[in-house]
Write a protein that holds these residues in place. Structure first.
Motif, PDB file in Angstrom:
ATOM      1  N   ARG A  17       0.802  -1.225   0.000  1.00 29.68           N
ATOM      2  CA  ARG A  17       0.000   0.000   0.000  1.00 29.68           C
ATOM      3  C   ARG A  17       0.833   1.273   0.000  1.00 29.68           C
ATOM      4  O   ARG A  17       0.485   2.245  -0.669  1.00 29.68           O
ATOM      5  N   ARG A  18       1.943   1.287   0.714  1.00 32.17           N
ATOM      6  CA  ARG A  18       2.776   2.505   0.756  1.00 32.17           C
ATOM      7  C   ARG A  18       3.389   2.800  -0.608  1.00 32.17           C
ATOM      8  O   ARG A  18       3.405   3.949  -1.048  1.00 32.17           O
ATOM      9  N   ASP A  19       3.903   1.773  -1.259  1.00 33.95           N
ATOM     10  CA  ASP A  19       4.517   1.981  -2.569  1.00 33.95           C
ATOM     11  C   ASP A  19       3.488   2.429  -3.600  1.00 33.95           C
ATOM     12  O   ASP A  19       3.751   3.317  -4.414  1.00 33.95           O
ATOM     13  N   VAL A  20       2.306   1.827  -3.549  1.00 33.15           N
ATOM     14  CA  VAL A  20       1.245   2.217  -4.483  1.00 33.15           C
ATOM     15  C   VAL A  20       0.813   3.658  -4.206  1.00 33.15           C
ATOM     16  O   VAL A  20       0.646   4.459  -5.128  1.00 33.15           O
ATOM     17  N   TYR A  21       0.662   4.000  -2.930  1.00 29.47           N
ATOM     18  CA  TYR A  21       0.284   5.371  -2.577  1.00 29.47           C
ATOM     19  C   TYR A  21       1.333   6.370  -3.071  1.00 29.47           C
ATOM     20  O   TYR A  21       0.991   7.403  -3.652  1.00 29.47           O
ATOM     21  N   ARG A  22       2.614   6.071  -2.847  1.00 26.72           N
ATOM     22  CA  ARG A  22       3.687   6.985  -3.284  1.00 26.72           C
ATOM     23  C   ARG A  22       3.658   7.186  -4.797  1.00 26.72           C
ATOM     24  O   ARG A  22       3.846   8.297  -5.287  1.00 26.72           O
ATOM     25  N   ASP A  33      -6.527  12.678  -3.612  1.00 30.16           N
ATOM     26  CA  ASP A  33      -6.532  12.007  -4.904  1.00 30.16           C
ATOM     27  C   ASP A  33      -5.640  10.774  -4.908  1.00 30.16           C
ATOM     28  O   ASP A  33      -5.980   9.748  -5.496  1.00 30.16           O
ATOM     29  N   ALA A  34      -4.493  10.856  -4.239  1.00 30.39           N
ATOM     30  CA  ALA A  34      -3.594   9.708  -4.179  1.00 30.39           C
ATOM     31  C   ALA A  34      -4.247   8.547  -3.431  1.00 30.39           C
ATOM     32  O   ALA A  34      -4.106   7.386  -3.837  1.00 30.39           O
TER      33      ALA A  34
END
Length: 110
Positions: A17-22, A33-34
């Protein structure tokens, strides 16, 4: 996940989730939006689990989904256009960098 094990997709989301959010944040530049885009990435991944053949890592697969989701959002919104009245006014009365260098050569400060 593909075997239908309960909770397996939750583990996948937690790991990535963190990598996708970044990734999403780099495209849109704001938290709301992110976050929305990240949810969309995982929703598409969940729906597409059956199509995942395992030819790449899960991280690579999610990255590609994320890029596609973000590009779709950015292209749907169109380019950000700034109204001409909001442009910054440049004060042309100030000394330019080249003028400052020339003045320094003529009148060196000691």
């Amino acid at each position: 996940c593909r075997a239908g094990r309960a909770g397996a997709f939750d583990v996948l989301v937690e790991r990535h989730r963190r990598d996708v959010y970044r990734l999403c944040y780099r495209f849109v530049g704001n938290h709301e939006d992110a976050s929305d885009l990240s949810q969309d990435v995982f929703l598409r991944a969940f729906r597409g689990l059956g199509a995942f053949r395992g030819g790449s890592s899960v991280a690579t697969w999610l990255y590609r989904i994320g890029v596609n989701v973000c590009l779709n959002r950015v292209s749907a919104k169109g380019p950000a256009v700034e109204p001409i009245g909001d442009l910054q006014v440049i004060d042309e009365r100030t000394e330019s960098p080249s003028e400052r260098v020339l003045r320094g050569e003529v009148d060196p400060v000691r």
